[in-house]
Design a protein around this motif. Structure first.
Motif, mmCIF file in Angstrom:
data_model
loop_
_atom_site.group_PDB
_atom_site.id
_atom_site.type_symbol
_atom_site.label_atom_id
_atom_site.label_comp_id
_atom_site.label_asym_id
_atom_site.label_seq_id
_atom_site.Cartn_x
_atom_site.Cartn_y
_atom_site.Cartn_z
ATOM 1 N N ASP A 225 0.837 -1.199 0.000
ATOM 2 C CA ASP A 225 0.000 0.000 0.000
ATOM 3 C C ASP A 225 0.877 1.257 0.000
ATOM 4 O O ASP A 225 2.007 1.246 0.500
ATOM 5 C CB ASP A 225 -0.876 -0.023 1.259
ATOM 6 C CG ASP A 225 -1.869 1.122 1.271
ATOM 7 O OD1 ASP A 225 -2.950 0.955 0.691
ATOM 8 O OD2 ASP A 225 -1.560 2.197 1.856
ATOM 9 N N VAL A 226 0.313 2.326 -0.532
ATOM 10 C CA VAL A 226 1.069 3.569 -0.632
ATOM 11 C C VAL A 226 1.430 4.137 0.751
ATOM 12 O O VAL A 226 2.389 4.895 0.889
ATOM 13 C CB VAL A 226 0.274 4.593 -1.472
ATOM 14 C CG1 VAL A 226 -0.975 5.028 -0.721
ATOM 15 C CG2 VAL A 226 1.123 5.782 -1.865
ATOM 16 N N ARG A 258 -8.960 -5.963 -3.706
ATOM 17 C CA ARG A 258 -8.279 -5.604 -2.468
ATOM 18 C C ARG A 258 -7.371 -4.396 -2.645
ATOM 19 O O ARG A 258 -7.565 -3.372 -2.020
ATOM 20 C CB ARG A 258 -7.444 -6.780 -1.936
ATOM 21 C CG ARG A 258 -8.248 -7.982 -1.515
ATOM 22 C CD ARG A 258 -8.983 -7.795 -0.197
ATOM 23 N NE ARG A 258 -9.749 -9.008 0.083
ATOM 24 C CZ ARG A 258 -10.933 -9.308 -0.476
ATOM 25 N NH1 ARG A 258 -11.486 -8.461 -1.313
ATOM 26 N NH2 ARG A 258 -11.562 -10.425 -0.182
ATOM 27 N N MET A 259 -6.366 -4.515 -3.508
ATOM 28 C CA MET A 259 -5.408 -3.410 -3.664
ATOM 29 C C MET A 259 -6.129 -2.159 -4.156
ATOM 30 O O MET A 259 -5.901 -1.075 -3.654
ATOM 31 C CB MET A 259 -4.322 -3.797 -4.671
ATOM 32 C CG MET A 259 -3.336 -4.819 -4.171
ATOM 33 S SD MET A 259 -2.513 -4.356 -2.613
ATOM 34 C CE MET A 259 -1.413 -3.051 -3.176
ATOM 35 N N GLY A 260 -6.971 -2.331 -5.155
ATOM 36 C CA GLY A 260 -7.670 -1.189 -5.714
ATOM 37 C C GLY A 260 -9.026 -0.980 -5.081
ATOM 38 O O GLY A 260 -9.722 -0.015 -5.388
ATOM 39 N N PHE A 296 -12.919 10.661 2.661
ATOM 40 C CA PHE A 296 -13.997 10.333 1.734
ATOM 41 C C PHE A 296 -13.850 11.106 0.430
ATOM 42 O O PHE A 296 -13.982 10.558 -0.674
ATOM 43 C CB PHE A 296 -15.346 10.631 2.405
ATOM 44 C CG PHE A 296 -16.535 10.448 1.508
ATOM 45 C CD1 PHE A 296 -16.941 9.169 1.130
ATOM 46 C CD2 PHE A 296 -17.261 11.527 1.051
ATOM 47 C CE1 PHE A 296 -18.052 8.992 0.300
ATOM 48 C CE2 PHE A 296 -18.371 11.359 0.227
ATOM 49 C CZ PHE A 296 -18.761 10.093 -0.141
ATOM 50 N N GLU A 297 -13.567 12.398 0.555
ATOM 51 C CA GLU A 297 -13.375 13.217 -0.646
ATOM 52 C C GLU A 297 -12.231 12.674 -1.506
ATOM 53 O O GLU A 297 -12.315 12.661 -2.733
ATOM 54 C CB GLU A 297 -13.093 14.670 -0.255
ATOM 55 C CG GLU A 297 -14.344 15.408 0.207
ATOM 56 C CD GLU A 297 -14.108 16.905 0.265
ATOM 57 O OE1 GLU A 297 -14.949 17.669 -0.247
ATOM 58 O OE2 GLU A 297 -13.075 17.318 0.841
ATOM 59 N N GLY A 298 -11.178 12.221 -0.817
ATOM 60 C CA GLY A 298 -10.050 11.650 -1.557
ATOM 61 C C GLY A 298 -10.466 10.415 -2.348
ATOM 62 O O GLY A 298 -10.000 10.188 -3.471
ATOM 63 N N VAL A 299 -11.348 9.633 -1.765
ATOM 64 C CA VAL A 299 -11.751 8.370 -2.390
ATOM 65 C C VAL A 299 -12.615 8.600 -3.632
ATOM 66 O O VAL A 299 -12.459 7.916 -4.643
ATOM 67 C CB VAL A 299 -12.498 7.489 -1.371
ATOM 68 C CG1 VAL A 299 -13.291 6.387 -2.070
ATOM 69 C CG2 VAL A 299 -11.514 6.894 -0.376
ATOM 70 N N ILE A 300 -13.532 9.563 -3.543
ATOM 71 C CA ILE A 300 -14.451 9.743 -4.677
ATOM 72 C C ILE A 300 -13.913 10.695 -5.743
ATOM 73 O O ILE A 300 -14.503 10.833 -6.809
ATOM 74 C CB ILE A 300 -15.853 10.216 -4.231
ATOM 75 C CG1 ILE A 300 -15.761 11.562 -3.516
ATOM 76 C CG2 ILE A 300 -16.533 9.174 -3.354
ATOM 77 C CD1 ILE A 300 -17.132 12.171 -3.244
ATOM 78 N N SER C 265 -14.828 -2.749 -5.442
ATOM 79 C CA SER C 265 -13.635 -3.037 -6.233
ATOM 80 C C SER C 265 -13.169 -1.773 -6.946
ATOM 81 O O SER C 265 -13.876 -0.756 -6.989
ATOM 82 C CB SER C 265 -13.954 -4.096 -7.282
ATOM 83 O OG SER C 265 -14.829 -3.552 -8.241
ATOM 84 N N ALA C 266 -11.965 -1.856 -7.497
ATOM 85 C CA ALA C 266 -11.440 -0.739 -8.269
ATOM 86 C C ALA C 266 -12.403 -0.384 -9.405
ATOM 87 O O ALA C 266 -12.675 0.800 -9.658
ATOM 88 C CB ALA C 266 -10.064 -1.106 -8.825
#
Lengths: 304, 304, 304, 304
Positions: A225-226, A258-260, A296-300, C265-266
């Motif tokens: 993960d980053v 998982r990763m993404g 959340f903002e980062g995710v969307i 998922s991604a």
């Protein structure tokens, strides 16, 4: 990477010795076997053995008697289904054993993953080699100002030079003194189990590490993960490449789910549903804390 | 044992399909692979896959780069040393995967060994077969009068006949009713996850079971022991035969130090030391309770 | 639920015996201690002991010397952060021990959660009671026509009556025969470890089950889920109520992030980002299979 | 030991705060709670929480409803029986949580015991204190000449002085440089996760460590053993004292059957039986290797 000529010729010998087996064979993994893949300045990862392949995951899921006659597309559909629905036991049916050479401070993070088998080089029994991790210039970073456990911008110029000089100098002095305490020339010589305490956490150790695919995926999700520390992430990334060759279908599903993948809370899902209906949602109306809202903002946010 | 013709031909097909591998190969295990070894009336054990061999145990213990040039006698000495001194991690470096068909009440004991991976046939998802364990005459025993969790003399004559009749009759009736509740002929048909509750504990289930050699040895020590219930012991004994072919040196050490080994308390060792010096020790002078003394006497009694 | 008068008075006695401790105390859990909470027709869950509370989670996360003087609101923020970011070890610092009475087929699902400690009633050693799970009318369902491991509409009328008659009749007959095989009146009496094989999977067993909070949450996420079999879900739901009293802040975070959380998922996240930008996404343009798309639509559908 | 005044007063505060509980209470453990017991020069062990007592072990073994009316002598007999016959699950029903401060090289041995829960102080997140283990004169030993992983005679005079000077000097220099690399005075300041790599293995870390009694006994058997490294053994010995206060009956059984117990191989038991019958057995007639025979002679030699 510092493998001796003797080690390289042993690896060569192992790679030239084919044999017949009735077991499942993963061709992509056979190409990886024994070869030492470089990580960091002196580290490596190499596959010592493996058990199972993509078909073995499906076979366990079906507890069937044979390889089945299902087409690959069916296997792929099944594996993706298993991954999506968090079925773990079929992935546990594959196993892999690595030989890893890594700095001690990386080993200390790594070992926190408890569901694995480990045989580490013993510094009570043997003398460690004079090999230390010294960061490359592009890994020499300042403390992050926003993340308590992360790094920020790169160090530069004099500061970078001073840090490298310290790391190298202290490592060499510590090792010189390690050797000098151990020496039995004209003295008794300190016990190895005591002398090792003088060695810094960037000295390299090595171990055999054996793990099943489910737990390996868990390790990779956290460590590739980053947010993982760079020095363990490069090991995880190298292992990702290897796993992609070993169980390509499972790895692809792992990457997607998982990763993404992203886990959203009930509140976050509620916001998304409202936004999809056209509502404008702000932190105030979201029911989330400032921190959660920021994440959340980062995710969307659209990825470009 | 009841393998269908289709299953047998799948096994045949798997056994005819050799491939080339660079991995360690255990020739004795290759001969076992896939073949179903009969246990009880309908059960079996078969090896689906394995990882490692005797050399792999030593290699991990040495965290060495190659197979080493050590003679087998050295490997044997090392493996016996590791076993004698309770080193567990090198044995964890070998792994084996079995397909086992077994009665549910045996499965319930077996699963208490938690450090293993399991995929069991799902009676929520699928319909169980009409196969029940019915003890052979020489396994049909009375409750032991001295051991609360053991069996004593064999049942005979009418009593034995009556018991067999009950077990067979109840099993058949339960299965008939299972089928009749599931049936969708002229009715909705009960959910499989509910209907299965009518089936007795001697019905057969099956699973894939994967375990490392250290934990397998622990399982075998408890379940191949004379105090284990007969119905699980026969599985453990069959697995012992398989392991003896897989890792012959490790298995020999296991037999000597674990299966045939004895753990004595500090008090018991004290008594032995006194007895070896010629003292006559009785329960009264031993410092042991009556129960401990009785067990102690059993341990030091000459075997003929 | 069938507790004997003797058991009830023992529970009463335990609940009346307060003592002084220096340990962390969870008032909500003290109210639960020892009391048997009914589940199904004869089952129960009762708390035998617990370790830690919400503050203990924070204390471990901080590796602190004292209880910490931080305000409750800070503890809540920290716990939510830990849950959101999948930190598991602080939650492992709380532990709970249950006494559970449950049907054997439920026990068989339950035990698949391996990271826990179990002491089960031994049917080799003791005789099981004549207690069987018989579904209530609103739990007597047909096989689902869309889900291979689920149930659909309720059985009704004659079919329901017939099923109940079978379940009751077979259970009683099996138990009568169990007793008759065990009996030593005029015969030797079959060993308990053999006689039990005649008993169906709806007979009740009981065990002590001890687990840490992290692994308990994992159990609850899977078993309190709407897809879990009803008969284990009611146990999980009862335990949810208990945990909500024990560690209210952690349980709230668990509900929001795990029970109510969704993993996408991604590909799914990519679709959501496109939809939020106003694009109309269909299965064809989503990159998802038909099955994934159907699940995805279910997730983003407005909840009313 | 170096607890700050603030830490000591936090501990004091916790020890003064009694509360009422319905749970099982171990009086001997209540006296230990929170107090920091010194180990080595800066280390400590302190009990943060515990679950269960001797009675809880018996209660789980009986899966009974109440405390039972059995006399202590019965509980003692049962616990000794369980220990003698390697029953592990009843001992797993007790749990304990420690706060431990320990040198990193000790932590690295300790963490190999995987069945436990750990929260360690994070050197990515926080700055480590300037505290290093420097051996006392009676712990400063030479490498053993007979045991590859042990220590022999004490270092003396100039050699001892030189070693101590090196250990202290290198530790101080490493810490000075650690601080200087971290510093943000006139520079960016190196990330903590990188700077820590300069610190030697005798720096102190600390963690919360939670474990069940069965696994704790396993840890103690290996680490309180005379062959364990002194620096971890002193922690194990301190924990032995604490456990003796917590579960006195179980600890006594552990001492007799595990710590003082001896496991003999089939060959060794055969020799003892022959010797007890009056035969003179030598290595040649024993069937043991030279190494095994030497260990065997050590075991049966009279203790004075």
């Amino acid at each position: 990477m510092t493998l001796t000529a003797e080690q390289l010729s042993e690896i060569e010998a192992q790679r030239s010795h084919h044999g017949q087996t009735l077991r499942a064979i993963a061709p992509g993994m056979e190409r990886r076997l024994y070869t030492a893949h470089s990580v960091l300045d002196h580290g490596f990862v190499r596959v010592i053995d493996y058990m199972g392949d993509d078909a073995a995951i499906c076979q366990a899921a079906r507890v069937s008697y044979g390889k089945g006659t299902k087409a690959v597309s069916n296997d792929e559909g099944l594996i993706r289904y298993l991954m999506r629905h968090w079925h773990s036991t079929p992935f546990e049916m594959c196993e892999v054993k690595f030989h890893v050479k890594l700095p001690v401070f990386v080993a200390r993070q790594w070992i926190r993953h408890r569901t694995a088998n480990v045989n580490e080089y013993s510094a009570r029994y043997s003398i460690l080699d004079r090999e230390f991790y010294i960061p490359a210039p592009d890994a020499l970073a300042a403390q992050s100002t926003v993340n308590n456990q992360g790094r920020g911008e790169l160090l530069e110029g004099e500061e970078a030079a001073r840090v490298l000089e310290i790391l190298k100098g202290d490592a060499m002095r510590a090792y010189d003194n390690y050797e000098s305490m151990l020496s039995t020339e004209g003295q008794k010589g300190l016990a190895r189990e005591l002398a090792r305490m003088n060695l810094p956490a960037n000295i390299y150790t090595q171990w055999y590490w054996k793990v099943d695919l489910h737990n390996l995926f868990h390790f990779l999700r956290l460590r590739a993960d980053v947010h993982a520390q760079y020095e363990i992430r490069v090991y995880a990334e190298k292992i990702c490449e290897i796993v992609a060759d070993w169980v390509p279908i499972a790895f692809k599903a792992f990457e997607d789910y998982r990763m993404g993948g992203v886990t959203l809370s009930a509140s976050a899902m509620d916001c998304i549903r409202r936004m999809l209906k056209g509502e404008t949602v702000t932190q105030e109306t979201s029911g989330m804390s400032a921190g959660e809202w920021r994440e959340f903002e980062g995710v969307i946010a659209a990825r470009d």
